[in-house]
Scaffold this active site. Structure first.
Site, mmCIF file in Angstrom:
data_model
loop_
_atom_site.group_PDB
_atom_site.id
_atom_site.type_symbol
_atom_site.label_atom_id
_atom_site.label_comp_id
_atom_site.label_asym_id
_atom_site.label_seq_id
_atom_site.Cartn_x
_atom_site.Cartn_y
_atom_site.Cartn_z
ATOM 1 N N ARG A 13 12.851 27.548 14.362
ATOM 2 C CA ARG A 13 13.151 27.787 15.470
ATOM 3 C C ARG A 13 14.540 28.759 15.412
ATOM 4 N NH1 ARG A 13 16.638 22.366 17.241
ATOM 5 N NH2 ARG A 13 17.249 21.849 15.232
ATOM 6 N N GLU A 61 8.900 22.258 33.834
ATOM 7 C CA GLU A 61 8.190 23.059 32.814
ATOM 8 C C GLU A 61 7.265 23.976 33.712
ATOM 9 O OE1 GLU A 61 10.053 19.824 30.396
ATOM 10 O OE2 GLU A 61 8.978 19.886 32.205
ATOM 11 N N ASP A 120 11.470 11.357 16.679
ATOM 12 C CA ASP A 120 11.024 11.415 18.370
ATOM 13 C C ASP A 120 9.607 10.737 18.422
ATOM 14 O OD1 ASP A 120 13.546 12.713 18.479
ATOM 15 O OD2 ASP A 120 12.612 14.370 19.847
#
Length: 317
Positions: A13, A61, A120
Site C-alpha cells: 500500500r 463507498e 481484523d
C-alpha cells in the site's frame, strides 16, 4: 536458478501511496477519492500537495464510486481508495452500472486484500474480489507482488484508458522487483526459467513461489516461475509457452480457489493445451482473525504449500 534479493521489506500500500504522490506531480488530471481511510491508503502526501484534487467522501463507498464515474466525464482520472472488501463487495452494483457498463475511466484501488489483512478477521478479509472484478466486461484486474511493482502499476494505470481494479495489501512483504522495471499491463514476467514445472503466482505468493523454486532445485526439480500481475487481460501466450515446455503447472494466489487466477489459467489450458494443474489458494472458505503468518500457514498459502503442490502435479504428468 536466478537469485532475487529483498532490498528492504515494505507494504504494498505504501507503493500505491508513492505512485499517487508522483502522479499528483506529473498529471494534473489525476484526482483521488477516499472513504475515510487516508492513512491506511497512504494518501497523505497527495492530499497535502494537492488539496484541490483530493476528495474525502467519508464512509460512503457507493457515493465515492458514483462521484468518481462523474468526474471522468470532465476528463479527470479518478483513483478511489479504501479496503478491498469495501472497494468491491459493498459497491458492486455501482461499479457494474456506473463504471464497467458505462466504460468510465475509474481506477478502483483496494488495500488490505486477502488473508494478510490479519487480525481484523473474516468480515474484512475479502477472498472473492478478483472473481467479482474479472467477470465485469472491460475491467482490467491487477494484483501486485511488492512495493516497487505496486508503485509502477499505479503510474501505468494513469496512462491506461478504461475501468481498472488494483489490488494490494496491508502487511510488510519482501521488495524484490527492480525499481526501474517497466510495468506493462497484461504482460507476465518470467522470473526463473525451468523445465519440470511451471509455477504461476500473483500478489504476495510470488515471493513464496521463488522460495519454493529454490527449495525444489535442491531436490532436483527445475521450476519455471512466472509473476502474473495482471489477472485480466491474462497473458495466455506466456502461460502456454511455459507449459508446452514443462508439461504441468501450479497456480498460487491469496484468493478463493473459485474465481481467481487458477480458474483463469485452467480455462486457457482447457482451450489450448490441457495439462495437469494444482491450485494453491483458499479452499472455498472465509478467513479468520490471526497474524498474516499464522493465516498463510493455516490456509496453506506459503512456499511449503507450493512445494507440495509441485510434487503432486509432477506425479500427474
Amino acid at each position: 536458478m536466478k537469485k532475487y534479493t529483498n532490498t528492504g521489506s515494505k507494504d504494498t500500500r505504501s507503493g500505491f501511496g508513492a505512485g499517487m504522490t508522483e502522479l499528483g506531480q506529473k498529471n494534473e488530471n489525476v484526482v483521488a477519492l477516499c472513504a475515510d481511510l487516508i492513512g491506511s491508503l497512504k494518501f497523505d502526501e497527495f492530499k497535502k500537495n494537492h488539496p484541490e484534487r483530493f476528495f474525502q467522501i467519508g464512509i460512503a463507498e457507493a457515493n465515492m464510486i458514483g462521484i468518481a464515474a462523474g468526474l471522468t466525464i470532465g476528463g479527470k482520472i479518478p483513483f478511489t481508495g479504501t479496503f478491498a472488501n469495501f472497494s468491491t463487495g459493498r459497491v458492486y452494483d455501482q461499479i457494474r452500472q456506473s463504471v464497467a457498463y458505462s466504460d468510465k475511466n475509474v481506477k478502483i484501488c483496494a488495500s488490505h486484500a486477502g488473508l494478510t489483512l490479519g487480525e481484523d478477521g473474516a468480515t474484512h478479509q475479502i477472498l472473492e474480489d478478483i472473481g467479482l472484478m474479472k467477470m465485469l466486461p472491460g475491467m482490467t484486474v491487477i494484483n501486485t507482488c511488492d512495493y516497487n511493482q505496486t508503485k509502477a502499476a499505479t503510474l501505468a494505470l494513469a496512462d491506461h484508458h478504461g475501468p481498472a481494479y488494483l489490488r494490494f495489501g496491508r502487511p510488510v512483504v519482501p521488495n524484490f522487483t527492480p525499481a526501474d522495471e517497466p510495468f506493462v499491463i497484461g504482460k507476465a514476467i518470467l522470473l526463473n526459467e525451468g523445465t519440470d514445472v511451471t509455477i504461476v503466482a500473483t500478489g504476495h505468493l510470488v515471493w513464496e513461489a521463488l522460495i519454493a523454486a529454490e527449495a525444489l532445485e535442491a531436490k532436483g526439480i527445475s521450476a519455471e516461475v512466472i509473476n502474473i500481475h495482471t489477472i485480466k487481460p491474462l497473458d495466455d501466450e506466456a502461460i502456454l509457452k511455459s507449459v508446452a515446455k514443462t508439461g504441468c503447472i501450479v497456480t498460487a494466489e491469496e484468493h478463493n480457489i473459485l474465481g481467481g487466477l487458477g480458474e483463469s489459467v485452467a480455462r486457457v489450458l482447457a482451450l489450448h493445451n490441457p495439462k495437469p494443474q494444482e491450485f494453491v489458494a483458499v479452499n472455498d472458505s472465509f478467513g479468520e482473525s490471526g497474524t498474516p503468518e499464522q493465516l498463510m500457514e493455516k490456509y496453506k498459502l506459503n512456499h511449503q504449500a507450493i512445494e507440495q503442490a509441485v510434487e503432486r502435479v509432477i506425479k500427474r504428468k
